[in-house]
Design a protein around this motif. Structure first.
Motif, PDB file in Angstrom:
ATOM      1  N   THR A  72       0.824  -1.203   0.000  1.00 23.98           N
ATOM      2  CA  THR A  72       0.000   0.000   0.000  1.00 23.98           C
ATOM      3  C   THR A  72       0.863   1.260   0.000  1.00 23.98           C
ATOM      4  O   THR A  72       1.811   1.367   0.780  1.00 23.98           O
ATOM      5  CB  THR A  72      -0.916   0.015   1.239  1.00 23.98           C
ATOM      6  N   GLN A  73       0.505   2.191  -0.854  1.00 25.60           N
ATOM      7  CA  GLN A  73       1.164   3.487  -0.908  1.00 25.60           C
ATOM      8  C   GLN A  73       0.295   4.520  -0.188  1.00 25.60           C
ATOM      9  O   GLN A  73      -0.839   4.772  -0.586  1.00 25.60           O
ATOM     10  CB  GLN A  73       1.382   3.919  -2.359  1.00 25.60           C
ATOM     11  N   ILE A  74       0.824   5.093   0.888  1.00 22.16           N
ATOM     12  CA  ILE A  74       0.093   6.097   1.634  1.00 22.16           C
ATOM     13  C   ILE A  74       0.062   7.405   0.834  1.00 22.16           C
ATOM     14  O   ILE A  74       1.078   7.833   0.275  1.00 22.16           O
ATOM     15  CB  ILE A  74       0.728   6.348   3.009  1.00 22.16           C
ATOM     16  N   ILE A  75      -1.101   8.029   0.781  1.00 20.95           N
ATOM     17  CA  ILE A  75      -1.253   9.291   0.047  1.00 20.95           C
ATOM     18  C   ILE A  75      -0.875  10.445   0.983  1.00 20.95           C
ATOM     19  O   ILE A  75      -1.635  10.806   1.890  1.00 20.95           O
ATOM     20  CB  ILE A  75      -2.694   9.468  -0.468  1.00 20.95           C
ATOM     21  N   GLU A  76       0.305  10.987   0.792  1.00 20.79           N
ATOM     22  CA  GLU A  76       0.742  12.134   1.581  1.00 20.79           C
ATOM     23  C   GLU A  76       0.194  13.425   0.988  1.00 20.79           C
ATOM     24  O   GLU A  76      -0.374  14.260   1.695  1.00 20.79           O
ATOM     25  CB  GLU A  76       2.277  12.176   1.627  1.00 20.79           C
ATOM     26  N   GLN A  77       0.386  13.597  -0.318  1.00 21.00           N
ATOM     27  CA  GLN A  77      -0.139  14.739  -1.058  1.00 21.00           C
ATOM     28  C   GLN A  77      -0.853  14.212  -2.299  1.00 21.00           C
ATOM     29  O   GLN A  77      -0.204  13.672  -3.185  1.00 21.00           O
ATOM     30  CB  GLN A  77       0.985  15.696  -1.468  1.00 21.00           C
ATOM     31  N   LEU A  86     -10.563  10.385  -3.017  1.00 18.48           N
ATOM     32  CA  LEU A  86     -10.440   9.359  -1.987  1.00 18.48           C
ATOM     33  C   LEU A  86     -10.131   9.976  -0.633  1.00 18.48           C
ATOM     34  O   LEU A  86     -10.780   9.654   0.375  1.00 18.48           O
ATOM     35  CB  LEU A  86      -9.341   8.359  -2.377  1.00 18.48           C
ATOM     36  N   VAL A  87      -9.165  10.886  -0.575  1.00 22.86           N
ATOM     37  CA  VAL A  87      -8.789  11.509   0.691  1.00 22.86           C
ATOM     38  C   VAL A  87      -9.951  12.323   1.254  1.00 22.86           C
ATOM     39  O   VAL A  87     -10.260  12.253   2.451  1.00 22.86           O
ATOM     40  CB  VAL A  87      -7.538  12.395   0.515  1.00 22.86           C
ATOM     41  N   GLU A  88     -10.612  13.089   0.414  1.00 28.33           N
ATOM     42  CA  GLU A  88     -11.728  13.916   0.880  1.00 28.33           C
ATOM     43  C   GLU A  88     -12.902  13.058   1.344  1.00 28.33           C
ATOM     44  O   GLU A  88     -13.591  13.392   2.319  1.00 28.33           O
ATOM     45  CB  GLU A  88     -12.171  14.872  -0.230  1.00 28.33           C
ATOM     46  N   MET A 101      -9.013  11.266  11.616  1.00 30.45           N
ATOM     47  CA  MET A 101      -8.695  11.051  10.214  1.00 30.45           C
ATOM     48  C   MET A 101      -7.674   9.922  10.071  1.00 30.45           C
ATOM     49  O   MET A 101      -6.562  10.016  10.573  1.00 30.45           O
ATOM     50  CB  MET A 101      -8.136  12.342   9.604  1.00 30.45           C
ATOM     51  N   PRO A 102      -8.033   8.830   9.382  1.00 28.54           N
ATOM     52  CA  PRO A 102      -7.077   7.732   9.187  1.00 28.54           C
ATOM     53  C   PRO A 102      -6.040   8.075   8.123  1.00 28.54           C
ATOM     54  O   PRO A 102      -6.220   9.023   7.338  1.00 28.54           O
ATOM     55  CB  PRO A 102      -7.961   6.566   8.698  1.00 28.54           C
ATOM     56  N   ASP A 103      -4.946   7.321   8.094  1.00 29.45           N
ATOM     57  CA  ASP A 103      -4.072   7.345   6.930  1.00 29.45           C
ATOM     58  C   ASP A 103      -4.860   6.759   5.762  1.00 29.45           C
ATOM     59  O   ASP A 103      -5.686   5.858   5.954  1.00 29.45           O
ATOM     60  CB  ASP A 103      -2.816   6.503   7.169  1.00 29.45           C
TER      61      ASP A 103
END
Length: 295
Positions: A72-77, A86-88, A101-103
């Motif tokens: 898994t690649q964590i979305i930093e930006q 996805l982040v929103e 707020m989860p990673d």
């Protein structure tokens, strides 16, 4: 804290129950009559330390293990429109569920799946597969994310870890108890722990562990219905039903690819050759439960 308190009370009750069982069946007397000086409360305590301790350590490392296992690649930006959405979406549903707020991450699986893990409801990881983002519409993907956030909000990760810890404790305890019986009573060994103890303990760890997996799987299946309800609440019942129906269609078309074994219980779906060992209920049962609830 309530969950931890109930867990500790449950363990105390189980230890008392084990003591009653040993007294009723005269197990300690049989051991003493055969020259076996075995401290049963001490053995149970030792097994609890290793069984529960190991499960809690796994829980603390769950995010790291999940990232490495699934790549898994964590979305930093966020860099793309999908990543921003996805982040929103995770942020919005997390606030609605009342958790931190989860990673957020994406793992490179062409099949549709997702998972959530973490030791704390305010320090979790929610990840979806690349295939899910590519093929599911926004409403369906939102429902899947709601399902995973439901796992976090319900405290399912820590609950399952505590259940696994209790199960591990009694697997170790009864396996070693049988090992003592075989070594001293059957093989008549009087010099420390003999080969009968070690071989029997290993064999019984496997046998009892098999049945223990059924217990954990039963609890896991119950959690999935609650997570589906959370997904329906956070997104909509229609979207959650549609998402499960799409997953079912892909599964029947042979497109499914389950998560690694150590992650199956945390995914949106799983499969198994044996119903008693399945971490997830059948998709058709989950869809029917949501339909009945919606009515």
């Amino acid at each position: 804290m309530l969950r931890i308190g109930l867990f500790l009370l449950t363990n105390l009750a189980v230890m008392v129950l084990v003591g009653i069982i040993f007294n009723l069946f005269g197990i300690q007397g049989i051991l003493d009559a055969n020259g076996v000086n075995l401290n049963l409360p001490g053995l149970l305590t030792m097994c609890a330390i290793f069984g529960i301790g190991g499960s809690l350590i796994s829980l603390l490392l769950s995010k790291t293990i999940a990232r490495r296992t699934t790549r898994t690649q964590i979305i930093e930006q966020p860099q793309t429109a999908d990543e921003r959405w996805l982040v929103e979406t995770v942020r919005e549903l997390s606030q609605k569920a009342g958790i931190g707020m989860p990673d957020v991450g994406i793992f490179p699986m062409p099949q549709a799946n997702a998972f959530a893990t973490g030791w704390n409801r305010n320090s979790a990881l929610v990840a979806v597969s690349a295939g899910l983002l590519q093929r599911f519409n926004r409403d369906e993907a939102r429902a899947v994310i709601g399902h995973e956030i439901g796992h976090v909000a319900n405290g399912d990760m820590i609950t399952l870890a505590l259940i696994q810890g209790v199960v591990n404790t009694f697997v170790m305890f009864f396996a070693r108890l049988v090992g003592f019986f075989v070594d001293r009573v059957v093989m008549r060994n009087e010099q420390g722990l003999g080969i009968g103890y070690y071989i029997t303990s290993i064999v019984m760890d496997i046998v009892f562990g098999f049945f223990a997996m059924m217990v954990v799987a039963w609890f896991s299946r119950r959690r999935e219905y609650r997570a589906d309800e959370a997904g329906a609440h956070l997104a909509s019942p229609q979207a959650m039903i549609a998402a499960l129906a799409r997953i079912k269609a892909e599964s029947e078309a042979g497109r499914e690819e389950p998560l690694p074994a150590n992650m199956k219980a945390f995914g949106i779906y799983g499969n198994s050759m044996a119903a008693l060992m399945a971490s997830h209920p059948p998709l058709e049962d989950r869809i029917l439960a949501l339909q009945n609830s919606a009515r």
